[in-house]
Scaffold this motif. Structure first.
Motif, PDB file in Angstrom:
ATOM      1  N   PHE A  89      -8.289   1.350   2.282  1.00  0.00           N
ATOM      2  CA  PHE A  89      -7.511  -0.087   2.243  1.00  0.00           C
ATOM      3  C   PHE A  89      -8.319  -0.408   1.695  1.00  0.00           C
ATOM      4  N   CYS A  90      -9.776  -0.793   1.813  1.00  0.00           N
ATOM      5  CA  CYS A  90     -10.671  -2.126   1.565  1.00  0.00           C
ATOM      6  C   CYS A  90     -10.522  -2.005  -0.280  1.00  0.00           C
ATOM      7  N   GLU A  91     -10.590  -0.191  -0.744  1.00  0.00           N
ATOM      8  CA  GLU A  91     -10.706  -0.583  -2.170  1.00  0.00           C
ATOM      9  C   GLU A  91      -9.313  -0.717  -2.840  1.00  0.00           C
ATOM     10  N   TYR A  92      -7.733  -0.632  -2.242  1.00  0.00           N
ATOM     11  CA  TYR A  92      -6.464  -0.538  -2.390  1.00  0.00           C
ATOM     12  C   TYR A  92      -6.221  -1.708  -2.204  1.00  0.00           C
ATOM     13  N   VAL A  93      -6.724  -2.547  -1.169  1.00  0.00           N
ATOM     14  CA  VAL A  93      -6.250  -4.384  -1.778  1.00  0.00           C
ATOM     15  C   VAL A  93      -6.991  -5.100  -3.031  1.00  0.00           C
ATOM     16  N   ILE A  94      -8.127  -4.935  -2.748  1.00  0.00           N
ATOM     17  CA  ILE A  94      -8.930  -5.475  -3.881  1.00  0.00           C
ATOM     18  C   ILE A  94      -8.643  -4.643  -5.177  1.00  0.00           C
ATOM     19  N   GLU A  95      -7.417  -3.419  -4.970  1.00  0.00           N
ATOM     20  CA  GLU A  95      -6.989  -3.293  -6.778  1.00  0.00           C
ATOM     21  C   GLU A  95      -5.758  -4.086  -6.347  1.00  0.00           C
ATOM     22  N   LEU A  96      -5.365  -3.611  -5.760  1.00  0.00           N
ATOM     23  CA  LEU A  96      -3.417  -4.412  -6.067  1.00  0.00           C
ATOM     24  C   LEU A  96      -3.563  -6.952  -6.151  1.00  0.00           C
ATOM     25  N   TYR A  97      -5.279  -6.747  -4.930  1.00  0.00           N
ATOM     26  CA  TYR A  97      -4.947  -8.532  -5.188  1.00  0.00           C
ATOM     27  C   TYR A  97      -5.860  -9.057  -5.564  1.00  0.00           C
ATOM     28  N   ARG A  98      -6.558  -8.592  -6.017  1.00  0.00           N
ATOM     29  CA  ARG A  98      -8.084  -9.676  -7.194  1.00  0.00           C
ATOM     30  C   ARG A  98      -7.457 -10.714  -8.421  1.00  0.00           C
ATOM     31  N   ASP A  99      -6.522  -9.753  -9.046  1.00  0.00           N
ATOM     32  CA  ASP A  99      -6.299 -10.414 -10.322  1.00  0.00           C
ATOM     33  C   ASP A  99      -5.444 -11.550 -10.032  1.00  0.00           C
ATOM     34  N   ILE A 100      -4.464 -12.055  -8.765  1.00  0.00           N
ATOM     35  CA  ILE A 100      -4.063 -12.750  -8.026  1.00  0.00           C
ATOM     36  C   ILE A 100      -4.572 -13.443  -7.173  1.00  0.00           C
TER      37      ILE A 100
ATOM     38  N   LEU B 196       0.525  -0.572   0.122  1.00  0.00           N
ATOM     39  CA  LEU B 196      -0.361  -0.088   0.233  1.00  0.00           C
ATOM     40  C   LEU B 196       0.742   1.047   0.040  1.00  0.00           C
ATOM     41  N   GLU B 197       1.878   1.046   0.502  1.00  0.00           N
ATOM     42  CA  GLU B 197       3.238   2.323   0.793  1.00  0.00           C
ATOM     43  C   GLU B 197       3.824   2.912  -0.334  1.00  0.00           C
ATOM     44  N   ARG B 198       4.160   1.534  -1.278  1.00  0.00           N
ATOM     45  CA  ARG B 198       4.283   1.703  -2.521  1.00  0.00           C
ATOM     46  C   ARG B 198       3.339   2.157  -3.401  1.00  0.00           C
ATOM     47  N   ASN B 199       2.412   2.319  -3.327  1.00  0.00           N
ATOM     48  CA  ASN B 199       1.592   1.793  -4.480  1.00  0.00           C
ATOM     49  C   ASN B 199       0.404   3.079  -4.759  1.00  0.00           C
ATOM     50  N   TYR B 200       0.286   4.181  -3.093  1.00  0.00           N
ATOM     51  CA  TYR B 200      -0.818   4.757  -3.229  1.00  0.00           C
ATOM     52  C   TYR B 200      -0.100   6.386  -1.878  1.00  0.00           C
ATOM     53  N   GLU B 201      -0.548   6.826  -2.561  1.00  0.00           N
ATOM     54  CA  GLU B 201      -0.057   8.131  -1.689  1.00  0.00           C
ATOM     55  C   GLU B 201      -0.616   8.780  -0.459  1.00  0.00           C
ATOM     56  N   PHE B 202      -1.993   8.038  -0.613  1.00  0.00           N
ATOM     57  CA  PHE B 202      -2.664   8.048   0.957  1.00  0.00           C
ATOM     58  C   PHE B 202      -2.087   7.199   1.731  1.00  0.00           C
ATOM     59  N   PHE B 203      -1.653   6.464   1.530  1.00  0.00           N
ATOM     60  CA  PHE B 203      -0.435   5.137   3.023  1.00  0.00           C
ATOM     61  C   PHE B 203       1.036   5.857   2.998  1.00  0.00           C
ATOM     62  N   GLN B 204       1.678   6.761   2.372  1.00  0.00           N
ATOM     63  CA  GLN B 204       2.954   7.342   2.630  1.00  0.00           C
ATOM     64  C   GLN B 204       2.775   8.269   3.526  1.00  0.00           C
ATOM     65  N   LEU B 205       3.914   8.339   4.178  1.00  0.00           N
ATOM     66  CA  LEU B 205       3.830   9.246   5.858  1.00  0.00           C
ATOM     67  C   LEU B 205       3.989  10.934   4.830  1.00  0.00           C
ATOM     68  N   ARG B 206       3.271  11.716   5.354  1.00  0.00           N
ATOM     69  CA  ARG B 206       3.212  12.597   4.575  1.00  0.00           C
ATOM     70  C   ARG B 206       3.118  14.006   5.663  1.00  0.00           C
ATOM     71  N   TRP B 207       3.847  14.995   4.954  1.00  0.00           N
ATOM     72  CA  TRP B 207       3.216  16.649   6.413  1.00  0.00           C
ATOM     73  C   TRP B 207       1.659  17.196   5.544  1.00  0.00           C
ATOM     74  N   ASP B 208       1.863  18.107   6.454  1.00  0.00           N
ATOM     75  CA  ASP B 208       0.820  18.602   5.746  1.00  0.00           C
ATOM     76  C   ASP B 208       1.144  20.378   5.881  1.00  0.00           C
ATOM     77  N   ALA B 209       0.414  21.515   5.082  1.00  0.00           N
ATOM     78  CA  ALA B 209       0.327  23.017   5.281  1.00  0.00           C
ATOM     79  C   ALA B 209       1.529  23.374   5.866  1.00  0.00           C
ATOM     80  N   ARG B 210       1.217  23.138   7.556  1.00  0.00           N
ATOM     81  CA  ARG B 210       1.743  23.792   8.520  1.00  0.00           C
ATOM     82  C   ARG B 210       3.278  22.870   8.505  1.00  0.00           C
ATOM     83  N   GLY B 211       3.966  21.693   8.219  1.00  0.00           N
ATOM     84  CA  GLY B 211       4.251  21.282   8.856  1.00  0.00           C
ATOM     85  C   GLY B 211       4.203  19.982   9.422  1.00  0.00           C
ATOM     86  N   LYS B 212       3.384  19.947  10.042  1.00  0.00           N
ATOM     87  CA  LYS B 212       3.290  18.664  10.960  1.00  0.00           C
ATOM     88  C   LYS B 212       2.878  16.994   9.990  1.00  0.00           C
TER      89      LYS B 212
END
Length: 317
Positions: free
Chosen positions: A143-154, A84-100
């Motif tokens: 999480f549900c959307e991306y897990v289905i997208e990643l693993y359904r075909d396998i 999930l971290e490698r393929n989707y930005e939402f699950f990556q560690l990010r900082w907001d506009a305030r630097g938090k």
């Protein structure tokens, strides 16, 4: 008073009421925004606590406790989190506009799995993960959307020719059934939040609670080759089969032609082991209800032993 005067009076009254409602709504909205309280959650401390509890080399909870609390193994959790971290930005560690700093991957995956595994609300883990209700809902949904997208075909797909060859060989070697694709059966999944208006059609007498039916075909390695989910719990396995798309590939000519020979007879398509409720189709091999001789008794034992693959899969699920 004439009719024009009456109409003018009504219009004036409606306009006045509408203006009052708009002004009150604006005041209420302004008052809510003005008094909205910001909660400064310590996300970094929550992440460190989560790591100490479950992911550190000398974690507080061992691997067995991890499986009890997360409903999956830690290796599987880390594999899903890494994908999930490698393929989707939402699950990556990010900082907001305030630097938090935002939430880490393991925090988001933990929030999603806690909701899925225990059926808790989105804000139930706020004290532990320091995550708001809205973020918790987003974690679970994505999480549900991306897990289905990643693993359904396998992990949930129709068998290819190579797969069918392996299934034939494995089931003949383990169970003594050449041409066997897997075992088919249905299980009931409790629906705790079923609306009251639907409880009658989703409740069957022997269960007593609303359920949703899952029809599945499982091979000897607990691999789901077919899953049909959503039928109301008041149905039986035969009703589910009539609505199921399990034979669509054969009817549409998409199923691989993998022949096999039994007792000198050649057959084009494989079969499934089923219980007594399934119809007398060539694609189902059922047991004998009342075996009359030793040969049929032996077959009954072998068939019921092999069909436990799907029961075991339901138990694991």
């Amino acid at each position: 008073m004439d009719s024009d005067s009456d109409d003018n009076l009504v219009l004036h009254t409606l306009l006045s009421a509408a203006q009052d409602a708009i002004s009150q709504r604006g005041e209420t909205s302004h008052r809510e925004k003005k008094h909205r309280k910001y909660i400064n959650r310590d996300r970094e401390a929550a992440h460190e606590l989560l790591v100490r509890d479950y992911f550190a080399p000398d974690s507080l909870y061992d691997l067995s406790k991890f499986e009890d609390h997360f409903r999956i193994s830690r290796n599987l959790f880390l594999r899903i989190a890494s994908d999930l971290e490698r393929n989707y930005e939402f699950f990556q560690l990010r900082w907001d506009a305030r630097g938090k700093r935002g939430f880490t991957t393991v925090q988001k995956c933990t929030a999603a799995l806690r909701q899925l595994g225990y059926g808790i609300t989105a804000d139930a883990s706020d004290e532990y993960l320091k995550m708001s209700e809205r973020t918790g809902r987003d974690c679970t949904y994505l999480f549900c959307e991306y897990v289905i997208e990643l693993y359904r075909d396998i992990y949930l797909r129709h068998p290819t020719k190579s797969d069918v060859e392996q299934l034939y060989a494995a089931h003949e070697a383990k169970h003594g059934f050449p041409g066997m694709l897997g075992s088919i059966d249905c299980t009931h999944w409790e629906w705790a939040n079923c609306p009251n208006a639907w409880r009658g059609q989703f409740t069957r007498g022997d269960h007593g609670v609303p359920t949703v039916i899952l029809e599945a075909v499982v091979s000897n390695d607990l691999w789901f080759w077919h899953a049909f989910f959503g039928m109301a719990g008041s149905n039986n396995d035969l009703n589910v089969l009539h609505a199921s798309p399990i034979f669509n590939d054969i009817l549409q000519g998409k199923a691989p032609h993998m022949s096999y020979v039994v007792n000198g007879n050649e057959y084009k398509y494989g079969y499934y082991l089923g219980d007594g409720i399934y119809p007398e189709y060539a694609t189902f091999v059922k047991s004998f209800s009342f075996p009359a001789d030793e040969k049929r008794k032996l077959f009954k034992l072998a068939q019921e032993s092999a069909r436990k693959d799907v029961e075991k899969a339901f138990g694991v699920l």
